[in-house]
Design an enzyme around this catalytic site. Structure first.
Site, PDB file in Angstrom:
ATOM      1  N   ARG A   1      -3.245   2.472  -4.066  1.00 23.38           N
ATOM      2  CA  ARG A   1      -3.872   1.854  -5.235  1.00 23.38           C
ATOM      3  C   ARG A   1      -4.600   0.594  -4.772  1.00 23.38           C
ATOM      4  NH1 ARG A   1      -3.253   6.082  -7.233  1.00 23.38           N
ATOM      5  NH2 ARG A   1      -2.148   6.633  -9.156  1.00 23.38           N
TER       6      ARG A   1
ATOM      7  N   GLU B   1     -11.704  -0.123  -9.898  1.00 25.27           N
ATOM      8  CA  GLU B   1     -12.431   1.144  -9.925  1.00 25.27           C
ATOM      9  C   GLU B   1     -12.665   1.617 -11.359  1.00 25.27           C
ATOM     10  OE1 GLU B   1      -9.465   3.238  -7.408  1.00 25.27           O
ATOM     11  OE2 GLU B   1      -9.300   4.677  -9.052  1.00 25.27           O
TER      12      GLU B   1
ATOM     13  N   HIS C   1     -11.788   7.686  -4.878  1.00 23.97           N
ATOM     14  CA  HIS C   1     -10.445   8.103  -5.298  1.00 23.97           C
ATOM     15  C   HIS C   1     -10.320   9.639  -5.312  1.00 23.97           C
ATOM     16  CE1 HIS C   1      -6.743   6.511  -7.661  1.00 23.97           C
ATOM     17  NE2 HIS C   1      -6.444   7.609  -6.969  1.00 23.97           N
TER      18      HIS C   1
END
Ligand code: GLV
Length: 328
Positions: A241, A270, A288
């Site tokens: 993360r 993000e 991601h």
């Protein structure tokens, strides 16, 4: 009788053929487009729902469930669930489930690929080539770091970290790891990994990969001090993360040559990426996608559907969702 069917909110477009399995038991309200739902929109969607299929785009806590009096289950399509305030959901008796295991190997593949790409400057070289700079073979061009025979550091040695360690054996790497708790010896042996403290991990790794869950206590775990403790020739890869890394400190380290390179699949804000990172050539940036092979993403949705069906008392696992998160 039909209006007694439980109602489900599906927060994002997933795979229609898999999500359609919900129709057997429930009335489903699906979201047709990828959506960055505002908190009020989530609260409104949950108000009449008995269950929800959500992704890590959807942040759900006490405020979002305040009016959701019927809500009994939330199935997250993702192994990480820091988008959910699990304590608040559990306090309301809501079952929360995630999708572990089905994505382990695919995510480990990607973590390894990102580390290789950062070390060997693969995307930087490709951008340079595409920009038309290549005039002839250059002996000193794009020299990268060694991967084979180097030391791999894994911070967070869960299932995905272990998968990365197993891959490292094929590259003849020495594997060090740090984790909240040390793994059983048999697992260490299988992964050929040695437990070290965090300081030793930072100091000795040629390539450091972050695979630990994000919890507030881990916020900016990799800050300026941690980066300063790493070798200047090292790479940092983050597939966990974004909030684990202080991105400004990382940009400083990458720009000043204090760190050789980074591979980042996750970002604190993000889908917005820190512009200072976008300006660094020595960082590989991906949106991601670490678990993003087609079969794995389908398996994640299938598991989330199984979790939701079971949590609401239907199907072959009624009452026993395969991967519910245990209340603390
Ligand atoms: C993706 O980041 C996941 O947690 O599954």
């Amino acid at each position: 009788m039909s209006d007694a069917r439980p109602k489900i909110w599906v927060s994002q477009p997933l795979f229609d053929d898999i999500v359609a399995r919900l129709d057997e038991y429930f009335d489903v309200a699906a979201t047709p487009d990828i959506s960055d739902h505002a908190p009020e929109a989530i609260a409104a969607a949950l108000r009449d729902a008995d269950g929800a299929l959500v992704t890590l785009n959807d942040r759900i806590g006490a405020a979002e469930i305040a009016g959701a009096t019927r809500l009994r289950a939330i199935a997250n399509v993702g192994v990480g669930y820091n988008n959910l305030d699990v304590a608040a959901l559990h306090a309301r008796g809501i079952v929360v489930a995630n999708t572990p295991d089905v994505l382990t190997e695919t995510t480990a593949d990607f973590g390894f690929a990102l580390m290789l790409a950062a070390a060997r400057r693969i995307t930087e070289a490709e951008h340079w080539l595409r920009a038309g700079h290549w005039q002839g073979w250059g002996f000193h061009k794009m020299l990268g770091a060694e991967v084979h025979g180097s030391t791999l550091g894994i911070l967070g040695m869960g299932r995905i970290g272990q998968g990365i360690a197993r891959r490292a054996a094929g590259f003849g790497m020495r594997v060090l790891y740090h984790n909240r708790s040390r793994l059983p010896e048999a697992v260490e042996r299988e992964c050929r990994a040695r437990y070290v403290d965090r300081d030793a991990l930072l100091a000795q790794s040629d390539h450091l990969v972050l695979v630990l869950p994000y919890v507030p206590a881990n916020h900016h775990l990799i800050d300026a001090a941690a980066l300063a403790a790493m070798k200047p020739t090292a790479t940092l890869t983050n597939i966990a993360r974004g909030g684990l890394v202080d991105e400004d400190a990382l940009a400083d380290a990458l720009q000043s040559g204090r760190l050789a390179a980074a591979g980042l699949d996750v970002f604190e804000g993000e889908p917005v990426v820190n512009p200072r990172l976008l300006a660094c050539r020595n960082v590989v940036l991906t949106p991601h996608i670490a678990s993003g092979s087609l079969p794995t993403r389908r398996a994640m949705v299938a598991l989330a559907v199984d979790n939701l069906v079971a949590a609401l008392g239907y199907g072959p696992n009624a009452g026993k969702p395969p991967s519910a998160i245990a209340p603390k």
